[in-house]
Design an enzyme around this catalytic site. Structure first.
Site, PDB file in Angstrom:
ATOM      1  N   LYS A 201       0.789  -1.213   0.008  1.00 33.33           N
ATOM      2  CA  LYS A 201       0.048  -0.102   0.068  1.00 33.33           C
ATOM      3  C   LYS A 201       0.633   1.196   0.090  1.00 33.33           C
ATOM      4  CE  LYS A 201      -1.738   2.524   3.180  1.00 33.33           C
ATOM      5  NZ  LYS A 201      -1.507   3.882   2.363  1.00 33.33           N
ATOM      6  N   GLY A 253       7.168   4.977   8.119  1.00 35.13           N
ATOM      7  CA  GLY A 253       6.353   6.166   8.339  1.00 35.13           C
ATOM      8  C   GLY A 253       6.604   6.701   9.625  1.00 35.13           C
ATOM      9  N   SER A 254       5.448   7.470  10.269  1.00 34.18           N
ATOM     10  CA  SER A 254       5.799   8.349  11.443  1.00 34.18           C
ATOM     11  C   SER A 254       5.783   7.096  12.600  1.00 34.18           C
ATOM     12  CB  SER A 254       4.783   9.173  11.648  1.00 34.18           C
ATOM     13  OG  SER A 254       3.266   8.369  11.807  1.00 34.18           O
ATOM     14  N   THR A 255       6.435   7.628  13.709  1.00 43.48           N
ATOM     15  CA  THR A 255       6.672   6.793  14.850  1.00 43.48           C
ATOM     16  C   THR A 255       5.220   6.468  15.464  1.00 43.48           C
ATOM     17  OG1 THR A 255       8.818   7.618  15.287  1.00 43.48           O
ATOM     18  CG2 THR A 255       7.471   6.795  17.334  1.00 43.48           C
ATOM     19  N   GLU A 256       4.543   7.741  15.433  1.00 47.91           N
ATOM     20  CA  GLU A 256       3.004   7.686  16.053  1.00 47.91           C
ATOM     21  C   GLU A 256       2.142   6.375  15.362  1.00 47.91           C
ATOM     22  OE1 GLU A 256       1.018  11.108  14.569  1.00 47.91           O
ATOM     23  OE2 GLU A 256      -0.739  10.562  15.763  1.00 47.91           O
ATOM     24  N   GLY A 258       3.771   3.894  13.838  1.00 46.07           N
ATOM     25  CA  GLY A 258       4.314   2.500  14.022  1.00 46.07           C
ATOM     26  C   GLY A 258       3.912   2.089  15.297  1.00 46.07           C
ATOM     27  N   GLU A 275      10.176   1.114  10.177  1.00 46.12           N
ATOM     28  CA  GLU A 275      11.279   2.008  10.065  1.00 46.12           C
ATOM     29  C   GLU A 275      10.471   3.391  10.408  1.00 46.12           C
ATOM     30  OE1 GLU A 275      13.156   4.830   8.876  1.00 46.12           O
ATOM     31  OE2 GLU A 275      13.019   4.500   6.920  1.00 46.12           O
ATOM     32  N   CYS A 309      13.613  10.980   6.471  1.00 44.41           N
ATOM     33  CA  CYS A 309      13.665  10.207   7.767  1.00 44.41           C
ATOM     34  C   CYS A 309      14.863  10.541   8.630  1.00 44.41           C
ATOM     35  CB  CYS A 309      13.130   8.723   7.914  1.00 44.41           C
ATOM     36  SG  CYS A 309      13.724   7.888   6.736  1.00 44.41           S
ATOM     37  N   GLU A 406      10.498  15.767  15.230  1.00 43.20           N
ATOM     38  CA  GLU A 406      10.610  15.699  13.749  1.00 43.20           C
ATOM     39  C   GLU A 406       9.682  16.561  12.942  1.00 43.20           C
ATOM     40  OE1 GLU A 406       9.429  11.914  11.768  1.00 43.20           O
ATOM     41  OE2 GLU A 406      11.382  11.953  10.847  1.00 43.20           O
TER      42      GLU A 406
HETATM   43  P1  NAI Z   1       2.072   8.282   8.433  1.00 40.75           P
HETATM   44  O1  NAI Z   1       2.824   7.617   9.291  1.00 40.75           O
HETATM   45  O2  NAI Z   1       0.700   8.482   8.730  1.00 40.75           O
HETATM   46  O3  NAI Z   1       1.899   7.249   6.944  1.00 40.75           O
HETATM   47  C1  NAI Z   1       2.857   6.496   6.346  1.00 40.75           C
HETATM   48  C2  NAI Z   1       1.914   5.405   5.731  1.00 40.75           C
HETATM   49  O4  NAI Z   1       1.130   4.686   6.769  1.00 40.75           O
HETATM   50  C3  NAI Z   1       1.036   5.864   4.603  1.00 40.75           C
HETATM   51  O5  NAI Z   1       0.770   5.083   3.741  1.00 40.75           O
HETATM   52  C4  NAI Z   1      -0.341   5.846   5.543  1.00 40.75           C
HETATM   53  O6  NAI Z   1      -1.545   5.824   4.719  1.00 40.75           O
HETATM   54  C5  NAI Z   1      -0.085   4.536   6.567  1.00 40.75           C
HETATM   55  N1  NAI Z   1      -0.820   4.755   7.498  1.00 40.75           N
HETATM   56  C6  NAI Z   1      -1.452   5.753   8.261  1.00 40.75           C
HETATM   57  N2  NAI Z   1      -2.301   5.438   9.314  1.00 40.75           N
HETATM   58  C7  NAI Z   1      -2.423   4.033   9.235  1.00 40.75           C
HETATM   59  C8  NAI Z   1      -2.698   3.072  10.269  1.00 40.75           C
HETATM   60  N3  NAI Z   1      -3.580   3.317  11.478  1.00 40.75           N
HETATM   61  N4  NAI Z   1      -2.318   1.808   9.886  1.00 40.75           N
HETATM   62  C9  NAI Z   1      -1.573   1.437   8.911  1.00 40.75           C
HETATM   63  N5  NAI Z   1      -1.159   2.500   8.131  1.00 40.75           N
HETATM   64  C10 NAI Z   1      -1.247   3.548   8.409  1.00 40.75           C
HETATM   65  O7  NAI Z   1       2.881   9.644   8.034  1.00 40.75           O
HETATM   66  P2  NAI Z   1       2.127  11.008   7.415  1.00 40.75           P
HETATM   67  O8  NAI Z   1       0.760  11.128   8.009  1.00 40.75           O
HETATM   68  O9  NAI Z   1       2.195  10.871   5.823  1.00 40.75           O
HETATM   69  O10 NAI Z   1       3.349  11.904   8.062  1.00 40.75           O
HETATM   70  C11 NAI Z   1       3.144  12.486   9.211  1.00 40.75           C
HETATM   71  C12 NAI Z   1       4.693  12.775   9.782  1.00 40.75           C
HETATM   72  O11 NAI Z   1       5.143  11.337   9.940  1.00 40.75           O
HETATM   73  C13 NAI Z   1       5.391  13.484   8.806  1.00 40.75           C
HETATM   74  O12 NAI Z   1       5.237  14.807   9.202  1.00 40.75           O
HETATM   75  C14 NAI Z   1       6.843  12.853   9.317  1.00 40.75           C
HETATM   76  O13 NAI Z   1       7.183  13.490  10.617  1.00 40.75           O
HETATM   77  C15 NAI Z   1       6.592  11.475   9.615  1.00 40.75           C
HETATM   78  N6  NAI Z   1       6.838  10.452   8.603  1.00 40.75           N
HETATM   79  C16 NAI Z   1       7.921   9.896   8.592  1.00 40.75           C
HETATM   80  C17 NAI Z   1       8.589   9.018   7.585  1.00 40.75           C
HETATM   81  C18 NAI Z   1       9.832   8.260   7.850  1.00 40.75           C
HETATM   82  O14 NAI Z   1      10.094   7.977   6.577  1.00 40.75           O
HETATM   83  N7  NAI Z   1      10.322   8.099   8.621  1.00 40.75           N
HETATM   84  C19 NAI Z   1       7.786   9.095   6.271  1.00 40.75           C
HETATM   85  C20 NAI Z   1       6.444   9.776   6.248  1.00 40.75           C
HETATM   86  C21 NAI Z   1       6.198  10.625   7.504  1.00 40.75           C
END
Ligand code: NAI
Length: 808
Positions: A201, A253-256, A258, A275, A309, A406
């Site tokens: 996804k 994605g985000s730690t939150e 995760g 990650e 990240c 972050e």
């Molecule tokens: P996110 O963590 O919400 O999204 C990443 C992925 O997870 C997307 O594909 C999203 O659709 C999916 N997702 C969201 N909620 C989910 C859930 N409950 N269960 C399963 N999958 C879920 O990140 P977002 O909202 O795009 O960005 C928010 C913040 O996160 C950014 O401002 C940044 O600080 C951080 N971030 C960090 C990343 C990294 O590579 N470490 C990458 C993206 C965001």
């Protein structure tokens, strides 16, 4: 006469746009007449073909540089997720059954196809994400191809290099928007190389290159269902995480989020790699080449608009050069160019979406409110599209929001330090641990500082370098698991004997047998002294338990054998404190750790009869079996004494001119809840590998049969084990495990017991994202395949990759 240099200074950039014609045609073909839904709508890629979503819902994909809609993609619902997982499941036997060479050919074909379509993919990525074409063309897409080539190699070598391992099964992969296609590659290549099938996804903001990649997969002739791509937002991601027939979730994605996924998968038996975010330090010592540093900073925080990240978002500068460096940086920032991503002369493109732009603006305002000095170049960003200028904060306090949170944008916060020690303290003053970069011309200093930084990657005099041969991933709240390299492959494999894992269905695993062997009559030989009261073993001493009510330990025939302390929260706290204070253990040599393990083995061996009688009295297993257990425990201690100076890292042949050192580092303080079965051997089998590689432990022995462990106190006392390296707390295993899993100063938690408590441990570990190893199926600890070896050492370590370029 005008000089060349003067002309150079006055020259202005003209526009140098890359054509988007091919990408537009591709979009029109898919979204237009030939598209599944017509009117610009994509389908889902399931079972090898494009299908309409059962949900009947679509959403818009926006080009962040123009704010124009460029496509519509489905919001996959439950039925869609189920269908994709079913397609992956159906494809699994065929794909996993192929010889490695056949999978290698497919991965090789994917690499070739990516290269063939490189231009389309680069333009599409820039249009979808807003990142500059310079980056997508020169970095993202070449790295994608490299990843598939590298993993074609692992597919070829899997049978020999990962002997005894099999694929996990159906893998659900959820990726972010910052490196859309690169994250596809990082996830899909190792999964397919290992023999898994995938449901992927992509992020809702950037689904297009993943969809283009699905088409490439079809073109390359991969069997239907091996890769399925479903689009949607977090709701779709959550459905995939919860899907019962998924065997592993890989998330970036985000730690939150995760944390949410860690909790959602707790106790399900699904393998998990995360990650997550970072707040990585960029450390500059006073002897660094400051001009190189400036270019390094540009790569660290303004690459991909800072939406990285592992962005070097905290600039830590040696006090003596701070002012000079800031002046140089400002001059360089003044020359950076923000503008249309498809312009080849642009340094920074657009921010991915309005929500991210708002987040950056909000955090920058907060920085100003909290008293830091904000600086931005004099020029203005384009007003059409979501652009944000490079930003530098000085006068930042280490506790300020912008120094801790972050930002995920082009915002650098600078702080200064006086000594290397202070630099390390500042660097580690974050809950994250993804990456760091260290700048100094003094290699001694660099190699002294690198191991002290809690981060999965350390770049010396370089930054943001990646290669498929080197693992990437974090320490602490930056998550666990690695992508790339040998360790990345292990994330998608399981050991052959471990049949139950990978079904995603905990019920298919047998529950640890616990006291099942207690039925055999106990031996008539004289028992060791009865009714001893054992304390805890904390900080190298026998310590009185906090609660005054001991727990009685009885023999299978009901006789009272002894009393042990009923450990509670306070005892655990003391033990963790002692374990933390003993961290110096990590810096002793492997030789020293090995010597101490040999010494424990020797002292245990001299008391074989006593331990044999004790185990038999407790478990009723019979003297013969009890002796076999003690002998095996002695041998196991020898095994890890042997490994202590041999579990070495690697030097990866990556694409830099230099070396990339993959170092196996201890995780820190490890909580261990030992199995009920084989109480001495189970305990030793876990504690020995953990300490062999430099961790300190707080161990909870078998709850029903703790006396083998409590009897060990005196063995440990006479074996030169430094105080605090091994701490033992007796009592209710599940309650104490929960306390350890909740404890924010415990870095990893191993639990061997029942499924319900294992789930609790996994859920609770989300607090500081500690690594867990929770099992509820029975292992035969006497079998060396199951009870010892590299699997244990891998769990006991985390890999840090240190990149050291060399040459002039
Ligand atoms: P996110 O963590 O919400 O999204 C990443 C992925 O997870 C997307 O594909 C999203 O659709 C999916 N997702 C969201 N909620 C989910 C859930 N409950 N269960 C399963 N999958 C879920 O990140 P977002 O909202 O795009 O960005 C928010 C913040 O996160 C950014 O401002 C940044 O600080 C951080 N971030 C960090 C990343 C990294 O590579 N470490 C990458 C993206 C965001």
């Amino acid at each position: 006469m005008t000089t060349v240099s003067e002309i150079f200074q006055t020259m202005a950039y003209g526009p140098a746009p890359e054509s988007d014609k091919q990408a537009r045609e591709w979009l029109a073909k898919h979204g237009g007449e030939g598209g599944v839904g017509g009117g610009g709508e994509f389908g889902l890629f399931v079972g090898g073909s494009w299908v309409k979503p059962a949900s009947g819902e679509w959403f818009d994909v926006i080009n962040p540089a123009t704010t124009q809609r460029i496509a519509r993609v489905p919001q996959a619902g439950k039925a869609d997720v189920d269908a994709a997982v079913a397609a992956a499941r159906a494809a699994f036997p065929g794909w996993s059954g192929l010889p490695g060479h056949a999978r290698a050919r497919y991965l090789y074909a994917l690499a070739r196809e990516v290269q063939r379509h490189a231009r389309l993919l680069a333009v599409l990525e820039s249009m979808d994400n807003g990142k500059s074409i310079r980056e997508t063309r020169d970095l993202d897409i070449p790295l994608v191809a490299r990843h598939f080539y590298h993993h074609a190699g692992w597919a070829q070598l899997r049978e020999s290099e990962f002997a005894g391992a099999t694929p996990v099964g159906v893998v659900g992969q959820i990726i972010p928007w910052n490196f859309p296609l690169l994250m596809v590659a990082w996830k899909v290549a190792p999964a397919l190389a290992a023999g898994n099938t995938v449901v992927l996804k992509p992020a809702e903001f950037t689904p297009l290159t993943a969809l283009a990649f699905a088409e490439i997969v079809a073109e390359a002739g991969l069997p239907p269902g091996v890769l399925n791509v479903i689009t949607g937002d977090g709701r779709t991601g959550a459905l995939l995480v919860d899907q019962a027939d998924v065997d592993k979730i890989a998330f970036t994605g985000s730690t939150e989020v995760g944390r949410v996924i860690r909790k959602a998968t707790a106790g399900s038996g699904k393998k998990l790699s995360l990650e997550l975010g970072g707040k990585s330090p960029f450390i500059v010592f006073d002897d660094a080449d400051l001009d190189s540093v400036v270019e390094g900073v540009v790569d660290a925080i303004w690459f991909n608009q800072g939406q990285v990240c592992c962005a070097g978002s905290r600039l830590l500068v040696h006090e003596g050069v701070a002012e000079r460096l800031v002046a140089k940086l400002r001059a360089r920032m003044e020359k950076l160019r923000v503008g249309p991503p498809l312009d080849k002369a642009i340094d920074m493109g657009a921010i991915v979406a309005p929500v991210q732009l708002e987040r950056i603006r909000g955090l920058v305002s907060k920085g100003v409110e909290e008293g830091a000095t904000m600086w931005q170049p004099s020029w203005a960003c384009p007003t059409e599209g979501y652009f944000y200028p490079p930003t530098l904060f000085t006068d930042v306090s280490p506790a300020a929001t912008i120094a801790q949170v972050e930002i995920f944008g082009p915002v650098l916060v600078a702080m200064s330090f006086r000594t290397p020690k202070e630099a390390v303290e500042l660097a580690n003053n974050t809950p994250y641990g993804l990456a760091a970069s260290v700048w100094t011309e003094n290699i001694n200093l660099a190699l002294d500082v690198a191991p002290k930084i809690k981060a999965g990657v350390v770049w010396i005099n370089c930054t943001n370098v990646f290669d498929a041969a080197s693992g990437f991933g974090g320490y602490r709240e930056s998550g666990f698991g690695r992508e790339g390299g040998r360790e990345g492959m292990w994330e998608y494999l399981k050991l052959q004997w471990d049949e139950g894992r990978g079904t995603g269905d905990g019920s298919k695993r047998s529950v640890a047998k616990g006291a099942s062997r207690r039925t055999r009559p106990s031996s008539p030989v004289p028992l060791p002294p009865i009714d001893r009261t054992y304390k805890m073993f904390i900080g190298g001493k026998q310590a009185r338990p906090d609660a005054p009510y001991p727990r009685a330990i009885v023999a299978p025939d009901g006789r009272r054998l002894a009393e042990v302390g009923e450990g509670n929260r306070k005892d655990v706290r003391n033990a963790v404190e002692a374990a933390r204070a003993a961290e110096g253990w990590a810096h002793t040599t492997g030789h020293t750790r090995g010597q101490i393990l040999y010494y424990i083995a020797e002292n245990l061996a001299t008391r074989t009869d006593e331990f044999t009688a004790r185990i038999d009295a407790m478990t009723g297993c019979g003297l013969e079996r009890a002796r076999a257990e003690v002998d095996a425990a002695v041998s196991r201690l020898f095994t890890y004494a042997s490994w202590a100076d041999k579990y070495d890292g690697q030097v990866h042949p990556t694409t830099i001119r230099g070396v990339t050192l993959a170092m196996n580092e201890p995780i820190g303080v490890v909580g261990i809840a030992a199995p009920e079965d084989l109480p001495l051997l189970g305990f030793i089998s876990l504690v020995a590998p953990a300490v062999a590689v430099g961790n300190t432990v707080v161990a909870i022995p078998s709850e029903i049969h703790p006396l083998a462990a409590t009897e060990l106190y005196s063995v440990l006392e006479t074996s030169d084990v430094p105080a605090g390296v091994m701490n033992i707390v007796t009592g209710s295993k599940d309650e104490l495990s929960k306390v350890l899993a909740d404890h924010l100063d415990v870095d990893a938690m191993w639990y061997f017991g029942n499924q319900v408590a294992a789930a609790e441990v996994e859920r609770a570990s989300a607090g500081n994202m500690k690594r867990t190893w929770a099992e509820w199926h029975a292992r035969d600890w006497l079998d060396p395949h199951q009870g010892e070896g590299r699997e244990f050492l891998r769990e006991a370590t985390q890999v840090k990759n240190i990149w050291i370029p060399y040459g002039e």
